[in-house]
Design an enzyme around this catalytic site. Structure first.
Site, PDB file in Angstrom:
ATOM      1  N   GLU A 157       0.676  -1.200  -0.152  1.00  0.00           N
ATOM      2  CA  GLU A 157       0.394  -0.503   0.238  1.00  0.00           C
ATOM      3  C   GLU A 157       0.730   1.614   0.000  1.00  0.00           C
ATOM      4  O   GLU A 157       0.155   2.372   0.385  1.00  0.00           O
ATOM      5  CB  GLU A 157      -1.179  -0.445   1.686  1.00  0.00           C
ATOM      6  CG  GLU A 157      -0.938  -1.462   2.052  1.00  0.00           C
ATOM      7  CD  GLU A 157      -1.796  -1.453   3.091  1.00  0.00           C
ATOM      8  OE1 GLU A 157      -2.997  -0.572   3.345  1.00  0.00           O
ATOM      9  OE2 GLU A 157      -1.363  -1.897   3.854  1.00  0.00           O
ATOM     10  N   HIS A 254     -18.773  -4.606   3.374  1.00  0.00           N
ATOM     11  CA  HIS A 254     -19.518  -4.523   4.436  1.00  0.00           C
ATOM     12  C   HIS A 254     -20.767  -5.831   3.524  1.00  0.00           C
ATOM     13  O   HIS A 254     -19.790  -6.134   2.387  1.00  0.00           O
ATOM     14  CB  HIS A 254     -20.615  -2.873   3.703  1.00  0.00           C
ATOM     15  CG  HIS A 254     -21.735  -2.945   4.469  1.00  0.00           C
ATOM     16  ND1 HIS A 254     -23.116  -4.371   3.951  1.00  0.00           N
ATOM     17  CD2 HIS A 254     -21.985  -2.841   5.307  1.00  0.00           C
ATOM     18  CE1 HIS A 254     -23.687  -3.400   4.531  1.00  0.00           C
ATOM     19  NE2 HIS A 254     -23.211  -2.374   5.379  1.00  0.00           N
ATOM     20  N   ASP A 301      -5.895 -23.452 -29.250  1.00  0.00           N
ATOM     21  CA  ASP A 301      -4.431 -24.290 -29.575  1.00  0.00           C
ATOM     22  C   ASP A 301      -4.521 -24.600 -27.612  1.00  0.00           C
ATOM     23  O   ASP A 301      -5.225 -23.975 -27.728  1.00  0.00           O
ATOM     24  CB  ASP A 301      -3.383 -23.694 -30.285  1.00  0.00           C
ATOM     25  CG  ASP A 301      -3.340 -22.423 -30.320  1.00  0.00           C
ATOM     26  OD1 ASP A 301      -3.485 -21.357 -29.214  1.00  0.00           O
ATOM     27  OD2 ASP A 301      -2.517 -21.745 -30.214  1.00  0.00           O
TER      28      ASP A 301
HETATM   29  C1  LIG Z   1     -18.663   0.798   6.822  1.00  0.00           C
HETATM   30  C2  LIG Z   1     -19.078   0.407   8.054  1.00  0.00           C
HETATM   31  C3  LIG Z   1     -19.174   1.250   8.663  1.00  0.00           C
HETATM   32  C4  LIG Z   1     -20.851   0.195   7.727  1.00  0.00           C
HETATM   33  O1  LIG Z   1     -21.938   0.005   9.508  1.00  0.00           O
HETATM   34  P1  LIG Z   1     -23.304  -0.105   9.478  1.00  0.00           P
HETATM   35  O2  LIG Z   1     -23.274   1.064   9.849  1.00  0.00           O
HETATM   36  O3  LIG Z   1     -23.512  -1.171  11.115  1.00  0.00           O
HETATM   37  O4  LIG Z   1     -23.631  -0.672   8.529  1.00  0.00           O
HETATM   38  P2  LIG Z   1     -25.148  -1.925   8.305  1.00  0.00           P
HETATM   39  O5  LIG Z   1     -26.537  -0.830   9.419  1.00  0.00           O
HETATM   40  O6  LIG Z   1     -25.474  -1.377   7.020  1.00  0.00           O
HETATM   41  O7  LIG Z   1     -24.733  -3.021   8.749  1.00  0.00           O
HETATM   42  C5  LIG Z   1     -25.765  -3.822   8.592  1.00  0.00           C
HETATM   43  C6  LIG Z   1     -25.816  -4.893   9.171  1.00  0.00           C
HETATM   44  O8  LIG Z   1     -24.513  -5.855   8.498  1.00  0.00           O
HETATM   45  C7  LIG Z   1     -23.478  -5.848   9.713  1.00  0.00           C
HETATM   46  N1  LIG Z   1     -22.280  -5.342   9.242  1.00  0.00           N
HETATM   47  C8  LIG Z   1     -21.651  -4.439   8.739  1.00  0.00           C
HETATM   48  N2  LIG Z   1     -20.493  -4.192   8.855  1.00  0.00           N
HETATM   49  C9  LIG Z   1     -19.935  -5.381   8.902  1.00  0.00           C
HETATM   50  C10 LIG Z   1     -19.258  -6.358   8.485  1.00  0.00           C
HETATM   51  N3  LIG Z   1     -17.955  -5.486   8.867  1.00  0.00           N
HETATM   52  N4  LIG Z   1     -19.134  -7.476   9.050  1.00  0.00           N
HETATM   53  C11 LIG Z   1     -19.660  -8.233   9.652  1.00  0.00           C
HETATM   54  N5  LIG Z   1     -21.075  -6.910   9.304  1.00  0.00           N
HETATM   55  C12 LIG Z   1     -21.343  -6.104   9.360  1.00  0.00           C
HETATM   56  C13 LIG Z   1     -23.846  -4.796  10.576  1.00  0.00           C
HETATM   57  O9  LIG Z   1     -23.465  -5.360  12.132  1.00  0.00           O
HETATM   58  C14 LIG Z   1     -25.534  -4.762  10.520  1.00  0.00           C
HETATM   59  O10 LIG Z   1     -25.958  -6.353  11.268  1.00  0.00           O
HETATM   60  P3  LIG Z   1     -26.981  -6.125  12.507  1.00  0.00           P
HETATM   61  O11 LIG Z   1     -26.379  -5.127  13.401  1.00  0.00           O
HETATM   62  O12 LIG Z   1     -27.167  -6.969  12.868  1.00  0.00           O
HETATM   63  O13 LIG Z   1     -28.039  -5.783  11.727  1.00  0.00           O
HETATM   64  C15 LIG Z   1     -19.251  -1.171   8.470  1.00  0.00           C
HETATM   65  O14 LIG Z   1     -19.989  -1.756   7.556  1.00  0.00           O
HETATM   66  C16 LIG Z   1     -17.925  -1.816   8.677  1.00  0.00           C
HETATM   67  O15 LIG Z   1     -17.269  -1.298  10.482  1.00  0.00           O
HETATM   68  N6  LIG Z   1     -17.299  -2.129   7.963  1.00  0.00           N
HETATM   69  C17 LIG Z   1     -15.880  -2.562   8.104  1.00  0.00           C
HETATM   70  C18 LIG Z   1     -14.503  -1.319   7.929  1.00  0.00           C
HETATM   71  C19 LIG Z   1     -13.326  -1.589   8.042  1.00  0.00           C
HETATM   72  O16 LIG Z   1     -12.777  -2.601   8.757  1.00  0.00           O
HETATM   73  N7  LIG Z   1     -12.823  -0.551   7.312  1.00  0.00           N
HETATM   74  C20 LIG Z   1     -11.430  -1.460   7.386  1.00  0.00           C
HETATM   75  C21 LIG Z   1     -10.766  -1.689   6.080  1.00  0.00           C
HETATM   76  S1  LIG Z   1     -10.247  -1.372   4.842  1.00  0.00           S
HETATM   77  C22 LIG Z   1      -8.663  -0.930   4.414  1.00  0.00           C
HETATM   78  O17 LIG Z   1      -8.536  -1.923   5.641  1.00  0.00           O
HETATM   79  C23 LIG Z   1      -8.309  -0.378   3.077  1.00  0.00           C
HETATM   80  C24 LIG Z   1      -7.132  -0.977   3.017  1.00  0.00           C
HETATM   81  O18 LIG Z   1      -5.797  -0.777   3.860  1.00  0.00           O
HETATM   82  C25 LIG Z   1      -6.658   0.337   2.532  1.00  0.00           C
HETATM   83  O19 LIG Z   1      -5.094   0.754   2.422  1.00  0.00           O
HETATM   84  O20 LIG Z   1      -6.782   0.514   1.200  1.00  0.00           O
HETATM   85 MG    MG Z   2      -4.484   0.388   4.131  1.00  0.00          MG
END
Ligand SMILES: CC(C)(COP(=O)(O)OP(=O)(O)OC[C@H]1O[C@@H](n2cnc3c(N)ncnc32)[C@H](O)[C@@H]1OP(=O)(O)O)[C@@H](O)C(=O)NCCC(=O)NCCSC(=O)C[C@H](O)C(=O)O
Ligand code: MG
Length: 325
Positions: A157, A254, A301
């Site tokens: 990265e 997500h 091929d």
């Molecule tokens: C992006 C989010 C913060 C959104 O969260 P939220 O608002 O809670 O989403 P929803 O309400 O739409 O969620 C619906 C249900 O799904 C569950 N959910 C959401 N995200 C996840 C997940 N990642 N894993 C498992 N479950 C998830 C919610 O809990 C809801 O469930 P329920 O409550 O039971 O109905 C969120 O999605 C989030 O935090 N995502 C992960 C963000 C992250 O980890 N970012 C870092 C990684 S990307 C990166 O590192 C880039 C890379 O390094 C680079 O440099 O390019």
């Molecule tokens: Mg990163």
């Protein structure tokens, strides 16, 4: 040749002797989508366990705020102990070397009896970073209790990582099995001072550079995150594009992104039918002494047979590992 192109070209269909040693070391485990789950967030982890996805990453790094780091690294072993994640590959992403947090991550996570399937090391700049991490893990961890090498994914990265990709991808060790090269596009953009555009043209060179090195050394190539997680049309466009370019999978953030990504990195029914029919036709023509022949209007091929084999290997791997989309 119908459909989405040959993202599967990485799935070990090659038989060149000079590349064989690298292709042999690569994984048959499909990792079409890998989803980040913040390591402190039990609700999301429990949700992840119910989803049909190839891999999850329990995160200690950038999905976790600085004041939640300790909670994440303490929570993850407990999560692994009590949660049935089914056939999913369970990775843990530790913090990068430059943060000074990796040591604490490793001693908390790897001292546990509940080890993950693999580790992701972010912001790798050189092979020295990987060697440093592997030494640290071997000294502080419980890796000897495993009867296999620990799977390793490295995230590239930074600009310097792009310049050092050849040495990074040729890393080898007895304790760690480097299987995935993962492109961290967001950090890369920040570092080079670029801005993300809709078609991500500013990332094209780096994406191809990652694919080239991953494939040369028999690794899975995992494409960037699509941040706008509610835009499923844009996600699909980018996932299909990545698959056509040669990536084997994509990072997701997500649950709503999983199906589109896994579908985009799977061969279509038409591709599978084409590959099976072509393999049979190829064999028939070989027996007639014909190395090249016409099949459905196209010259065929050996390279086309290898492409067909890639499709069939991928679908076998997907079917063998999961009952997922
Ligand atoms: C992006 C989010 C913060 C959104 O969260 P939220 O608002 O809670 O989403 P929803 O309400 O739409 O969620 C619906 C249900 O799904 C569950 N959910 C959401 N995200 C996840 C997940 N990642 N894993 C498992 N479950 C998830 C919610 O809990 C809801 O469930 P329920 O409550 O039971 O109905 C969120 O999605 C989030 O935090 N995502 C992960 C963000 C992250 O980890 N970012 C870092 C990684 S990307 C990166 O590192 C880039 C890379 O390094 C680079 O440099 O390019
Ligand atoms: Mg990163």
């Amino acid at each position: 040749m119908p459909g989405r192109g040959l993202q599967v070209a990485c799935w070990r269909g090659f038989h060149c002797s000079h590349t064989m040693k690298y292709h042999q070391r690569a994984a048959a485990t499909p990792r079409r989508a890998i989803m980040y789950v913040p390591g402190y967030d039990d609700r999301k982890a429990n949700k992840a366990a119910t989803l049909t996805i190839d891999s999850i990453v329990l995160d200690c790094e950038d999905g976790v705020a600085i004041n939640k780091k300790e909670e994440a690294r303490v929570n993850i072993p407990k999560l692994l102990a009590r949660t049935d994640f089914g056939s999913k590959d369970r990775f843990i992403r530790v913090n990068s070397r430059d943060t000074g947090l990796t040591e604490d991550d490793v001693s908390s996570i790897l001292a546990s009896n509940n080890l993950p399937d693999g580790l992701l090391l972010p912001k790798v700049n050189s092979v020295d970073d990987i060697n440093w991490f592997c030494d640290l893990a071997a000294r502080n961890g419980n890796l000897k209790s495993l009867n296999r090498p620990m799977i390793l994914g490295v995230m590239v990265e930074t600009a310097i990582a792009m310049l050092n990709l050849k040495e990074i991808t040729s890393f080898k060790s007895n304790t760690f099995d480097l299987q995935c090269l993962i492109f961290g596009a967001d950090d890369f953009l920040a570092e080079i001072g670029a801005s993300k555009t809709e078609n991500a043209m500013e990332l094209m060179y780096a994406r191809q550079h990652v694919i080239l090195h991953a494939k040369a050394f028999g690794l899975q190539a995992i494409d960037m995150v699509y941040n706008n997680y509610k835009d499923l049309i844009g996600l699909q466009r980018q996932a299909i594009e990545g698959a056509k370019m040669g990536f084997t999978g994509k990072q997701v953030i997500h649950p709503g992104q999983i199906d589109i990504v896994q579908e985009s990195f799977s061969p279509s029914k038409e591709q599978i039918e084409w590959a099976k029919a072509l393999s049979i036709a190829f064999e028939d023509h070989q027996q007639q002494g014909k190395g090249a022949f016409i099949f459905r209007g196209q010259m065929i091929d050996k390279p086309l047979l290898l492409q067909a084999n890639n499709i069939l290997s991928l679908i076998n791997n997907v079917n063998g590992s999961h009952t997922s989309s």
